[in-house]
Write an enzyme that holds these catalytic residues in place. Structure first.
Site, short mmCIF file in Angstrom:
data_model
loop_
_atom_site.label_atom_id
_atom_site.label_comp_id
_atom_site.label_asym_id
_atom_site.label_seq_id
_atom_site.Cartn_x
_atom_site.Cartn_y
_atom_site.Cartn_z
CE LYS A 66 -2.32 -1.36 3.59
NZ LYS A 66 -1.98 -3.11 3.73
CB THR A 67 4.01 2.27 1.99
OG1 THR A 67 3.22 2.20 3.30
CG2 THR A 67 4.61 3.73 2.17
CG ASP A 111 0.65 3.06 7.33
OD1 ASP A 111 -0.50 2.43 6.65
OD2 ASP A 111 1.53 2.56 7.39
CB THR A 160 -4.59 -3.62 8.66
OG1 THR A 160 -4.84 -2.91 10.07
CG2 THR A 160 -3.26 -3.21 8.19
NE ARG A 219 6.01 -4.33 5.40
CZ ARG A 219 4.83 -3.52 6.15
NH1 ARG A 219 4.40 -4.25 7.33
NH2 ARG A 219 4.39 -2.44 5.43
#
Length: 328
Positions: A66-67, A111, A160, A219
């Site tokens: 997402k980032t 975030d 999330t 990640r």
């Protein structure tokens, strides 16, 4: 150029490592094709209209990109990216200061936006719709509202747990895009691309093994890749072998199914303490001495997706598939 407001992002070494492995454009972004196609159209439309892009809400488990996508959007729009985490915004004045410092068509990435306090969140309502801040000055009968115009901007919220967002805030996002876990072939491609950035060569079998143990999460795939890179460096070799991957996974306590120590502990506690379940989340967290949010946001999504854990109205249960793995 990115402007980072949150101190959590200020570890220079970690930031540089993360940025190195992030995709730089839409073509380099692997997976999430539906989301990327939607965003690409929105970016192109905004540039053709010479206006700010519509606000976007990105939801899904952590570590799915997402980032990275927010950074790509900012770069594609040729705008400045401002990054902040929801919990870091403690007062209305903090958010007001950020909003008034935004330039025309800048991108503000928040975030964990679901963790913003409701009183702070309310400032976003008029900012998102009318590019205006409504600030109340004074108390009681002497109170008055002051309006401050701000530059047209794009808000990208990442969460999330989208269900925790208030309806007024959620409704102000023009696009709601949900991230899914990645397939093994997509993760293998990400590992291959990032291995080139790290200037190492990875055997095909080693790549596939890393991909299968990455829990469907880029990640984690990058974390494993960096660890196996360390083994290759110690051996003074530019080639990462399957043996390097096996040693790295063993040290990271990740099994062939992608389960780490905490995953197995969750399943074992349900099996040994609660006869396989069902068990309520509060009782499970108390036994594990772990925070409920961590269990629900970090560990459960993968366990549920892979069929190791079952959620019922009465609580959590482990599946036969989990029993077989634990007894193996």
């Amino acid at each position: 150029m990115s402007r980072l407001f949150d101190a959590d992002f200020e570890d220079d070494n970690e930031v540089k490592k993360e940025i190195l492995l992030r995709p730089e454009n839409f073509k380099e972004y692997i997976g999430q094709k539906r989301i990327v196609q939607n965003i690409d159209v929105m970016v192109t439309s905004a540039k053709m209209r010479n206006q700010s892009m519509d606000h976007v809400l990105l939801s899904g488990p952590p570590g799915l990109g997402k980032t990275s996508l927010a950074m790509i959007i900012s770069k594609a729009l040729e705008s400045e990216l401002h990054v902040i985490s929801g919990p870091a915004i403690e007062k209305k004045g903090d958010l007001a200061a950020i909003l008034t410092n935004l330039g025309p068509r800048d991108v503000l990435f928040i975030d964990e936006i679901h963790r913003m306090h409701v009183s702070v969140e309310e400032i976003l309502y008029s900012a998102m719709e009318d590019y205006r801040l409504d600030i109340v000055i004074g108390d009681g009968a002497a109170a008055r509202t002051m309006q401050i115009d701000i530059a047209p901007f794009t808000l990208i919220g990442a969460t999330t747990r989208s269900g925790l967002l208030s309806n007024p805030l959620r409704d102000r996002f023009m696009a709601h895009l949900h991230f899914d876990f990645y397939q093994s072939d997509e993760l293998a491609q990400i590992i291959t691309n990032n291995a080139k950035k790290l200037k190492i060569t990875v055997e095909e079998h080693a790549t596939l093994k890393m991909a299968k143990c990455a829990r469907g999460t880029p990640r984690i795939a990058n974390r494993i890749l960096r660890r196996v890179r360390d083994f290759a460096v110690v051996r003074e070799s530019d080639l990462v072998t399957e043996e390097d991957v096996s040693k790295s996974l063993e040290m990271m306590e990740i099994d062939p199914n992608g389960l780490d120590r905490m995953d197995r502990k969750i399943l074992e506690v349900i099996r040994d303490y609660y006869s396989g379940g069902p068990v309520g989340i509060e009782a499970l967290c108390a036994t594990l001495s772990e925070d409920r949010t961590t269990i629900e946001d970090v560990y459960e999504p993968y366990l549920l997706k892979e069929g190791f854990l079952i959620r019922t109205p009465r609580g959590r249960e482990i599946s036969e598939k989990a029993r077989e793995i634990l007894n193996a």
